[in-house]
Design an enzyme around this catalytic site. Structure first.
Site, mmCIF file in Angstrom:
data_model
loop_
_atom_site.group_PDB
_atom_site.id
_atom_site.type_symbol
_atom_site.label_atom_id
_atom_site.label_comp_id
_atom_site.label_asym_id
_atom_site.label_seq_id
_atom_site.Cartn_x
_atom_site.Cartn_y
_atom_site.Cartn_z
ATOM 1 N N PHE A 49 151.740 5.250 84.494
ATOM 2 C CA PHE A 49 152.014 6.693 84.531
ATOM 3 C C PHE A 49 151.127 7.452 85.517
ATOM 4 O O PHE A 49 151.456 8.557 85.927
ATOM 5 C CB PHE A 49 151.842 7.288 83.118
ATOM 6 N N LYS A 55 161.441 0.216 87.722
ATOM 7 C CA LYS A 55 161.477 0.881 86.411
ATOM 8 C C LYS A 55 160.242 1.787 86.342
ATOM 9 O O LYS A 55 159.137 1.319 86.093
ATOM 10 C CB LYS A 55 161.453 -0.125 85.249
ATOM 11 N N ARG A 92 156.676 7.930 81.013
ATOM 12 C CA ARG A 92 155.937 9.171 80.778
ATOM 13 C C ARG A 92 155.924 10.079 82.008
ATOM 14 O O ARG A 92 155.824 11.291 81.872
ATOM 15 C CB ARG A 92 154.502 8.836 80.350
ATOM 16 N N SER A 150 148.186 -1.271 81.933
ATOM 17 C CA SER A 150 147.004 -1.587 81.129
ATOM 18 C C SER A 150 146.804 -3.109 81.027
ATOM 19 O O SER A 150 147.751 -3.880 81.231
ATOM 20 C CB SER A 150 147.160 -0.982 79.738
ATOM 21 N N CYS A 178 142.447 3.960 87.770
ATOM 22 C CA CYS A 178 141.871 2.627 87.571
ATOM 23 C C CYS A 178 140.640 2.431 88.460
ATOM 24 O O CYS A 178 139.944 1.437 88.343
ATOM 25 C CB CYS A 178 142.903 1.545 87.846
ATOM 26 N N GLU A 192 138.032 0.420 78.356
ATOM 27 C CA GLU A 192 138.568 1.462 79.234
ATOM 28 C C GLU A 192 138.933 2.693 78.401
ATOM 29 O O GLU A 192 139.598 2.574 77.373
ATOM 30 C CB GLU A 192 139.822 0.953 79.948
HETATM 31 P P1 NAD Z 1 150.974 0.745 80.323
HETATM 32 O O1 NAD Z 1 150.527 -0.665 80.339
HETATM 33 O O2 NAD Z 1 151.136 1.422 79.015
HETATM 34 O O3 NAD Z 1 152.405 0.878 81.046
HETATM 35 C C1 NAD Z 1 152.608 0.448 82.371
HETATM 36 C C2 NAD Z 1 154.075 0.135 82.575
HETATM 37 O O4 NAD Z 1 154.426 -0.962 81.737
HETATM 38 C C3 NAD Z 1 155.023 1.275 82.192
HETATM 39 O O5 NAD Z 1 156.059 1.325 83.146
HETATM 40 C C4 NAD Z 1 155.554 0.855 80.834
HETATM 41 O O6 NAD Z 1 156.854 1.328 80.565
HETATM 42 C C5 NAD Z 1 155.564 -0.659 80.951
HETATM 43 N N1 NAD Z 1 155.401 -1.372 79.686
HETATM 44 C C6 NAD Z 1 154.835 -0.923 78.545
HETATM 45 N N2 NAD Z 1 154.851 -1.903 77.608
HETATM 46 C C7 NAD Z 1 155.409 -2.994 78.189
HETATM 47 C C8 NAD Z 1 155.699 -4.310 77.747
HETATM 48 N N3 NAD Z 1 155.410 -4.714 76.517
HETATM 49 N N4 NAD Z 1 156.282 -5.164 78.616
HETATM 50 C C9 NAD Z 1 156.564 -4.771 79.878
HETATM 51 N N5 NAD Z 1 156.319 -3.535 80.351
HETATM 52 C C10 NAD Z 1 155.756 -2.651 79.518
HETATM 53 O O7 NAD Z 1 149.987 1.541 81.277
HETATM 54 P P2 NAD Z 1 149.892 3.113 81.503
HETATM 55 O O8 NAD Z 1 149.267 3.738 80.302
HETATM 56 O O9 NAD Z 1 151.182 3.646 82.002
HETATM 57 O O10 NAD Z 1 148.875 3.177 82.737
HETATM 58 C C11 NAD Z 1 147.486 3.219 82.602
HETATM 59 C C12 NAD Z 1 146.877 1.858 82.778
HETATM 60 O O11 NAD Z 1 147.207 1.343 84.064
HETATM 61 C C13 NAD Z 1 145.356 1.891 82.730
HETATM 62 O O12 NAD Z 1 144.912 0.807 81.968
HETATM 63 C C14 NAD Z 1 144.947 1.746 84.182
HETATM 64 O O13 NAD Z 1 143.678 1.182 84.400
HETATM 65 C C15 NAD Z 1 146.029 0.864 84.698
HETATM 66 N N6 NAD Z 1 146.132 0.959 86.150
HETATM 67 C C16 NAD Z 1 145.717 -0.102 86.874
HETATM 68 C C17 NAD Z 1 145.775 -0.049 88.251
HETATM 69 C C18 NAD Z 1 145.330 -1.217 89.077
HETATM 70 O O14 NAD Z 1 145.679 -1.277 90.233
HETATM 71 N N7 NAD Z 1 144.573 -2.149 88.534
HETATM 72 C C19 NAD Z 1 146.263 1.101 88.886
HETATM 73 C C20 NAD Z 1 146.677 2.163 88.104
HETATM 74 C C21 NAD Z 1 146.615 2.081 86.727
#
Ligand code: NAD
Length: 475
Positions: free
Chosen positions: A147, A171, A175, A223, A278, A376
């Site tokens: 998000f 996809k 949010r 995440s 991140c 985190e």
């Molecule tokens: P999230 O893991 O909740 O969701 C990320 C994506 O995964 C969304 O599109 C969501 O719909 C999808 N998703 C959720 N559950 C899933 C499942 N069971 N199977 C497959 N897809 C699923 O993350 P968020 O809250 O949207 O984003 C924040 C997180 O992203 C933080 O932990 C942050 O550190 C991380 N992040 C990492 C980087 C990086 O490059 N390492 C960059 C940006 C954000």
């Protein structure tokens, strides 16, 4: 309700559950997004599969020409893209502009495909035998972004995939889908139907995409637990996968640091993007006695941050994305206090306002046994602890399971060198608070911050979206 983009057509799924989209600065619902079912994902993948041979057969010059036009269109809609990010995510307009710029940087990079997609040749490997390596597209790729960077992270993925001759299914985060929705409109003006498809949805749609037989490669950012799961499932279904996860980034401040440089950099790192980044600095480790001077300065600067809606030009800290996410961050602050951290600055008073605001919070004397010192938080919460030596600070940072970024502030080249060599993080800042690689470098998280082999962006991205063929010929 937002529509999906399948084979160049906008379709609102008839059966999908609507999911509310908020303006985080007011808490009001501003849109609805469909949580699409697996049948819709299937239709999008089939459209991408059908378009892929035509797209891959188009000359590289033509594909690149379209990428240049896409870049020009993004520039002409730059402010609209930034506004879509701010309205839906809450970050300030300046932060949103920064995000859009970093996304466009990847499109610039993709325009260099005639160089990036070159193979290699070696004549006379054996008598009269030559060998050539050619790059081919991998097929249909899927992108699942988080998000917090709703325009930049999709742009990390699909321009490189598409320019290499693949087709794509995105996809977006359920949010914050507004940025991707506008991006998709722009893509659809330039690229043939089916080359880029977008299906809105949550975990059910994501899982249907990851496991679909028609998908060859999965790019995921989110995440850590979800990144790990996506990596495992995608690999079990024989896909190529790059899955970037969460972060717990440490910033070490040496007693020879230039605090005029370090203080604003740490404030920007910890509280920029409301800490939903991140690459956010989450823990500051002071070395020696520098904390006596650093802490009051950090506190004073954080107290002065202007908080409000991201669309207001004077605002420096916008709201968090959702009420539930703010509650999660607040529960970390409460746990930190109950586990023994000392609350230097409390941002919770701001929760009285409408919208999902939370002020900057600083916790001191945080240990690695505390959840705030280990996990985190993803909000405007900075933890601080003091250490006696650089070695102790590095060892402490290296106990983290996550290894996305780490930074050091120092005037001492030897300390910077020791830090660079021994810190277990894939992106390292030296007198830089947010060590974001430019688009031509990989976004290289280590440890549990990344699952896979080839990172997102840069030449790793080109490697990821292409497969190689070696030709041995005798004449
Ligand atoms: P999230 O893991 O909740 O969701 C990320 C994506 O995964 C969304 O599109 C969501 O719909 C999808 N998703 C959720 N559950 C899933 C499942 N069971 N199977 C497959 N897809 C699923 O993350 P968020 O809250 O949207 O984003 C924040 C997180 O992203 C933080 O932990 C942050 O550190 C991380 N992040 C990492 C980087 C990086 O490059 N390492 C960059 C940006 C954000």
């Amino acid at each position: 309700m937002l529509a999906n983009l399948i084979d160049g057509k906008w379709v609102v799924p008839s059966k999908a559950t609507p999911y509310p989209i908020y303006d985080p600065s007011t808490g009001e619902v501003i849109e609805e997004v469909p949580l699409s079912e697996p049948t819709v994902v299937d239709a999008a993948v089939k459209a991408a599969q059908a378009a892929q041979p035509m797209w891959a057969a188009m000359s590289l010059t033509e594909r690149v020409a379209r990428m240049f036009r896409f870049k020009a269109l993004l520039e002409s809609r730059f402010e609209d893209l930034a506004l879509a990010v701010t309205r839906n995510h809450g970050k300030t307009l300046d932060e949103a502009r920064g995000e859009v710029r970093r996304g466009i940087d990847v499109v610039d990079f993709a325009c260099g495909a005639p160089t990036l997609l070159q193979g290699r040749t070696l004549r006379e490997v054996s008598t009269s035998v030559d060998q050539d390596v050619y790059r081919f597209p991998i097929g249909v790729a899927a992108g699942i972004p988080p998000f917090n960077f709703p325009v930049m992270i999709p742009l990390w993925m699909f321009p490189l995939a598409i320019v290499a001759g693949n087709t794509f299914v995105l996809k977006p985060s359920e949010r914050t889908p507004l940025g991707a929705a506008l991006l998709a409109e722009l893509v659809n003006e330039i690229f043939p139907p089916g080359v880029f498809n977008m299906v809105h949805g949550a975990s059910e749609a994501a899982e249907a995409l990851i496991t679909h037989d028609g998908i060859q490669a999965v790019s995921f950012v989110g995440s850590e637990p979800v990144a790990r799961r996506v990596y495992e499932i995608a690999a079990a279904h024989h896909k190529r996968v790059q899955a970037a996860g969460g972060a717990k980034n440490h910033i070490i401040v040496m007693d020879d640091a230039d605090l005029d440089l370090a203080v604003p950099a740490i404030i920007g790192s910890a509280f920029g993007n409301a800490g939903e980044r991140c690459l956010a600095g989450s823990v500051v480790l002071t070395v020696g006695h520098i904390g006596d001077e650093l802490l009051p300065r950090l506190q004073e600067r954080a107290e002065k941050l202007v908080i409000g809606p991201g669309t207001d030009q004077s605002v420096e800290l916008g709201p968090l994305v959702r009420a539930e996410h703010r509650q999660k961050v607040v529960s970390y602050i409460e746990k930190g206090i109950s586990e023994g951290a000392h609350l230097l600055l409390d941002g919770r008073a701001l929760m009285e306002r409408p919208g999902f605001f939370l002020g900057p919070t600083i916790l001191n004397e945080v240990s690695t046994k505390m959840s705030v010192g280990r996990e985190e938080i993803f909000g405007p919460v900075l933890s601080v602890a003091s250490t006696a030596t650089l070695r102790e600070a590095i060892e402490r940072a290296n106990t983290m399971e996550l290894g996305n970024m780490a930074a050091i502030f120092t005037s001492n080249g030897k300390a910077a060198h020791e830090f660079r060599e021994s810190i277990e993080a894939g992106m390292v800042g030296i007198n830089v608070g947010v060590a974001q690689p430019f688009a031509f470098y990989p976004f290289s998280g280590w440890k549990r911050s990344f699952y896979g082999d080839l990172h997102i962006e840069g030449t790793d991205g080109i490697e990821f979206y292409t497969k190689k063929k070696v030709v041995v010929s005798r004449w």
